[in-house]
Motif scaffolding. Structure first.
Motif, PDB file in Angstrom:
ATOM      1  N   GLN A 325       1.554  63.843   4.705  1.00 49.53           N
ATOM      2  CA  GLN A 325       1.301  65.144   4.317  1.00 49.53           C
ATOM      3  C   GLN A 325       0.627  65.957   5.446  1.00 49.53           C
ATOM      4  N   LEU A 326      -0.297  65.247   6.151  1.00 52.67           N
ATOM      5  CA  LEU A 326      -1.063  66.462   7.171  1.00 52.67           C
ATOM      6  C   LEU A 326      -0.054  66.290   8.475  1.00 52.67           C
ATOM      7  N   GLY A 327       0.922  65.686   8.755  1.00 51.00           N
ATOM      8  CA  GLY A 327       1.677  65.735   9.822  1.00 51.00           C
ATOM      9  C   GLY A 327       3.065  66.634   9.416  1.00 51.00           C
ATOM     10  N   ALA A 328       3.159  66.895   8.179  1.00 49.62           N
ATOM     11  CA  ALA A 328       4.054  67.722   7.704  1.00 49.62           C
ATOM     12  C   ALA A 328       3.698  69.112   8.002  1.00 49.62           C
ATOM     13  N   ARG A 329       2.425  69.310   7.451  1.00 47.99           N
ATOM     14  CA  ARG A 329       1.691  70.599   7.499  1.00 47.99           C
ATOM     15  C   ARG A 329       1.423  70.936   8.852  1.00 47.99           C
ATOM     16  N   LEU A 330       1.007  70.171   9.980  1.00 46.00           N
ATOM     17  CA  LEU A 330       0.880  70.248  11.160  1.00 46.00           C
ATOM     18  C   LEU A 330       2.543  70.951  12.042  1.00 46.00           C
ATOM     19  N   LYS A 331       3.327  70.043  11.737  1.00 46.41           N
ATOM     20  CA  LYS A 331       4.608  70.414  12.265  1.00 46.41           C
ATOM     21  C   LYS A 331       5.077  71.901  11.760  1.00 46.41           C
ATOM     22  N   GLN A 332       4.827  72.135  10.604  1.00 46.03           N
ATOM     23  CA  GLN A 332       5.232  73.359  10.095  1.00 46.03           C
ATOM     24  C   GLN A 332       4.606  74.442  10.643  1.00 46.03           C
ATOM     25  N   ARG A 333       3.196  74.336  10.830  1.00 52.47           N
ATOM     26  CA  ARG A 333       2.341  75.302  11.683  1.00 52.47           C
ATOM     27  C   ARG A 333       2.799  75.468  13.313  1.00 52.47           C
ATOM     28  N   LEU A 334       3.428  74.333  13.788  1.00 52.25           N
ATOM     29  CA  LEU A 334       3.877  74.494  15.077  1.00 52.25           C
ATOM     30  C   LEU A 334       5.007  75.283  15.276  1.00 52.25           C
ATOM     31  N   GLN A 335       5.927  74.712  14.273  1.00 50.90           N
ATOM     32  CA  GLN A 335       7.286  75.446  14.258  1.00 50.90           C
ATOM     33  C   GLN A 335       7.301  76.884  14.071  1.00 50.90           C
ATOM     34  N   GLY A 336       6.278  77.235  13.296  1.00 49.25           N
ATOM     35  CA  GLY A 336       6.118  78.968  13.006  1.00 49.25           C
ATOM     36  C   GLY A 336       5.855  79.498  14.414  1.00 49.25           C
ATOM     37  N   LEU A 337       5.418  78.837  15.652  1.00 51.90           N
ATOM     38  CA  LEU A 337       5.020  79.316  16.668  1.00 51.90           C
ATOM     39  C   LEU A 337       6.385  79.508  17.569  1.00 51.90           C
ATOM     40  N   ARG A 338       7.246  78.945  17.345  1.00 51.87           N
ATOM     41  CA  ARG A 338       8.665  78.691  18.381  1.00 51.87           C
ATOM     42  C   ARG A 338       9.229  79.992  18.780  1.00 51.87           C
ATOM     43  N   SER A 339       9.314  80.716  17.620  1.00 50.53           N
ATOM     44  CA  SER A 339       9.741  82.096  17.938  1.00 50.53           C
ATOM     45  C   SER A 339       8.998  82.942  19.020  1.00 50.53           C
ATOM     46  N   ASP A 413      -5.924  76.582  12.839  1.00 47.90           N
ATOM     47  CA  ASP A 413      -6.193  77.919  13.043  1.00 47.90           C
ATOM     48  C   ASP A 413      -6.633  78.248  14.452  1.00 47.90           C
ATOM     49  N   VAL A 414      -7.430  77.418  15.038  1.00 46.34           N
ATOM     50  CA  VAL A 414      -7.693  77.305  16.359  1.00 46.34           C
ATOM     51  C   VAL A 414      -6.708  76.732  17.314  1.00 46.34           C
ATOM     52  N   ILE A 415      -5.853  75.648  16.891  1.00 41.28           N
ATOM     53  CA  ILE A 415      -4.805  75.444  17.820  1.00 41.28           C
ATOM     54  C   ILE A 415      -3.584  76.440  17.843  1.00 41.28           C
ATOM     55  N   GLU A 416      -3.493  76.921  16.710  1.00 41.98           N
ATOM     56  CA  GLU A 416      -2.557  78.215  16.774  1.00 41.98           C
ATOM     57  C   GLU A 416      -2.620  79.402  17.533  1.00 41.98           C
ATOM     58  N   SER A 417      -4.243  79.905  17.554  1.00 44.96           N
ATOM     59  CA  SER A 417      -4.668  80.800  18.367  1.00 44.96           C
ATOM     60  C   SER A 417      -4.737  80.595  19.791  1.00 44.96           C
ATOM     61  N   SER A 418      -5.058  79.397  19.944  1.00 47.05           N
ATOM     62  CA  SER A 418      -4.913  78.750  21.624  1.00 47.05           C
ATOM     63  C   SER A 418      -3.633  78.854  22.083  1.00 47.05           C
ATOM     64  N   ILE A 419      -2.700  78.326  21.344  1.00 40.48           N
ATOM     65  CA  ILE A 419      -1.218  78.514  21.814  1.00 40.48           C
ATOM     66  C   ILE A 419      -0.927  79.843  22.256  1.00 40.48           C
ATOM     67  N   ARG A 420      -1.057  80.595  20.931  1.00 36.86           N
ATOM     68  CA  ARG A 420      -0.669  81.969  21.097  1.00 36.86           C
ATOM     69  C   ARG A 420      -1.378  82.767  22.280  1.00 36.86           C
ATOM     70  N   GLU A 421      -2.613  82.346  22.585  1.00 37.43           N
ATOM     71  CA  GLU A 421      -3.230  83.290  23.474  1.00 37.43           C
ATOM     72  C   GLU A 421      -2.862  82.937  24.739  1.00 37.43           C
ATOM     73  N   CYS A 422      -2.860  81.609  25.039  1.00 40.41           N
ATOM     74  CA  CYS A 422      -2.103  80.870  26.419  1.00 40.41           C
ATOM     75  C   CYS A 422      -0.694  81.507  26.854  1.00 40.41           C
ATOM     76  N   ALA A 423      -0.005  81.612  25.685  1.00 44.81           N
ATOM     77  CA  ALA A 423       1.399  81.965  25.935  1.00 44.81           C
ATOM     78  C   ALA A 423       1.278  83.614  26.417  1.00 44.81           C
ATOM     79  N   GLN A 424       0.263  84.578  25.559  1.00 43.03           N
ATOM     80  CA  GLN A 424       0.265  85.823  25.884  1.00 43.03           C
ATOM     81  C   GLN A 424      -0.119  85.955  27.485  1.00 43.03           C
ATOM     82  N   GLU A 425      -1.045  85.352  27.779  1.00 37.40           N
ATOM     83  CA  GLU A 425      -1.558  85.319  29.054  1.00 37.40           C
ATOM     84  C   GLU A 425      -0.497  84.818  30.126  1.00 37.40           C
ATOM     85  N   ALA A 426       0.280  84.004  29.899  1.00 38.79           N
ATOM     86  CA  ALA A 426       1.443  83.789  30.764  1.00 38.79           C
ATOM     87  C   ALA A 426       2.563  84.554  30.991  1.00 38.79           C
ATOM     88  N   LYS A 427       2.500  85.711  30.130  1.00 34.52           N
ATOM     89  CA  LYS A 427       3.616  86.642  30.265  1.00 34.52           C
ATOM     90  C   LYS A 427       3.479  87.655  31.700  1.00 34.52           C
TER      91      LYS A 427
END
Length: 427
Positions: A325-339, A413-427
């Motif tokens: 259950q936890l793995g599915a939820r984590l994967k879903q959140r990560l998949q939502g970042l791919r675009s 929420d922290v993992i998502e925001s961390s990845i998004r912020e790092c991606a934005q800064e890398a642009k």
């Protein structure tokens, strides 16, 4: 006390060879949360490197250890044995995959378990060679280092490795290596470097740990079983990191339709107390003579008591289901970042043994800098993450399977925001 003050003392007192992911010094912990010496709270997605599947200080584990403390803490099982050692061996013999009689020995660390498995294999077969896979991790002892398929940092500066150890490429299709390629290299190895009749064992992690959380394809595991049977080679499954509900089953080998001859385990076996084991075919385990296996602290009674409690908790709290259950939820959140995050090249893993791999946008070239930036950003926000992979470009998630939903959601929420912020800064 301040973290910085202790860090300065550490630099003066401890060998730099003991690498440290953070300079955050723990003061107390409960389930998936840790507080440092300065009182700051962190959510633990490292789990002591896959040791805390049942969380920090699970009440049933602590209670079992306290009861054992009131009886005795050490006799050395080889001098004055104790019943709970025997009982735990009986439990593991029943739980491990394989429709054949089994026996078990206990040691202290995962590296010791691997060393003992190789000793047993060599003794049982009368052969010396061992085959492992690139990217695999099997410990920091000399045999463990030799088997490990990653040079930095594990082999650097330590001289010649143990002999009669050979490596085959681990199949990772996104990096251009498929099962057929791996098996072709193994076949060439038998023709050019080592007679298969001289090979004692092939050792493999069902899901690579340090190597990047790559799962063994079923076709490869099935082929290895057939090759081992054909040549009288033993198949060793290294379940040190994959064991005890992490992959959604008690053992990762249960995802395959074949059984290993010997299985090594440690880490989450005793919920934070040092204990490892080798379980395997009874006739193989009996090959070494009395005194050939064991150790002063092997099967410490406190750790044995903890392990019984861990197995109870996994069953009672249905942690295999919880891991899925936890793995599915984590994967879903990560998949939502791919675009939005071009650096994400892969999201993978069974159960709650999940990883995200980062690459240079538009390629599969490993992006270690971005990966480390994500780890550091999450740490700033209070979530402890670990990286892995031959190129250190993978974040692996090893939070306790007992993590509370509200804490898990906070961490996501922290993992998502961390990845998004790092991606934005890398642009």
């Amino acid at each position: 006390m301040k973290n910085s003050e202790i860090s300065a003392r550490k630099n003066e007192a401890i060998s730099r060879g003991v690498g440290m992911t953070t300079q955050v010094y723990a003061a107390k912990a409960e389930n998936a949360e840790v507080w440092d010496v300065e009182g700051r709270r962190y959510i633990d997605f490292a789990g002591g490197i896959a040791v805390l599947n049942t969380g920090h200080r699970h009440p049933k584990v602590i209670d079992a250890v306290k009861k054992q403390l009131d009886c005795f803490t050490h006799t050395c099982h080889q001098v004055m044995p104790y019943e709970n050692y025997v009982a735990l061996a009986e439990r593991l013999n029943k739980l491990l995959p394989g429709d054949f009689p089994k026996k078990t020995i206990f040691a202290t660390t995962g590296a010791e378990a691997v060393e003992n498995a190789v000793k047993i294999a060599r003794c049982a077969t009368g052969r010396s060679a061992v085959i492992a896979f690139t990217g695999g991790f099997h410990g920091r002892t000399f045999m463990g280092m030799a088997l490990t398929g990653k040079v930095v940092p594990y082999k650097v500066g330590f001289g010649a490795m143990m002999g009669d150890v050979f490596h085959v490429p681990f199949p990772i299709e996104m990096h251009g290596i498929d099962v057929e390629t791996s098996l072709d290299v193994l076949d060439k190895l038998f023709k050019a470097d080592v007679d298969p009749k001289r090979v004692a064992a092939i050792i493999i992690e069902p899901v690579q740990g340090e190597g990047g959380f790559y799962e063994v394809p079923r076709a490869l595991m099935k082929a290895l079983r057939q090759i081992c049977d054909e040549h009288g080679i033993l198949l060793i499954a290294d379940e040190v990191q994959t064991g005890f509900a992490r992959t959604g089953k008690l053992f990762a080998m249960q995802h395959h339709d074949v059984a290993a001859d010997l299985v090594t385990m440690a880490k989450s076996l005793a919920g934070g107390f040092p204990l490892s084991a080798v379980t395997g075919r009874a006739e193989l385990m009996d090959a070494p003579g009395p005194g050939g296996l064991g150790g002063t602290y092997a099967g410490n009674p406190l750790a044995i008591a903890a392990a019984h409690a861990v197995l109870d908790v996994i069953e009672e709290e249905k942690l295999c289901d919880r891991a899925n259950q936890l793995g599915a939820r984590l994967k879903q959140r990560l998949q939502g970042l791919r675009s939005d995050v071009a650096q994400i090249s892969d999201i993978r893993g069974p159960g709650f043994m999940i990883a995200v791999e980062f690459a240079v946008p538009g390629s599969t070239k490993p992006n270690a800098d971005f990966t480390n930036a994500v780890r550091l950003r999450a740490l700033e926000k209070g979530v402890i993450l670990l990286t892995c992979g031959v190129y250190s470009n993978v974040v692996r998630f090893l939070a306790p399977i007992t993590i509370q939903d509200e804490v898990f959601n906070e961490a996501l929420d922290v993992i998502e925001s961390s990845i998004r912020e790092c991606a934005q800064e890398a642009k």
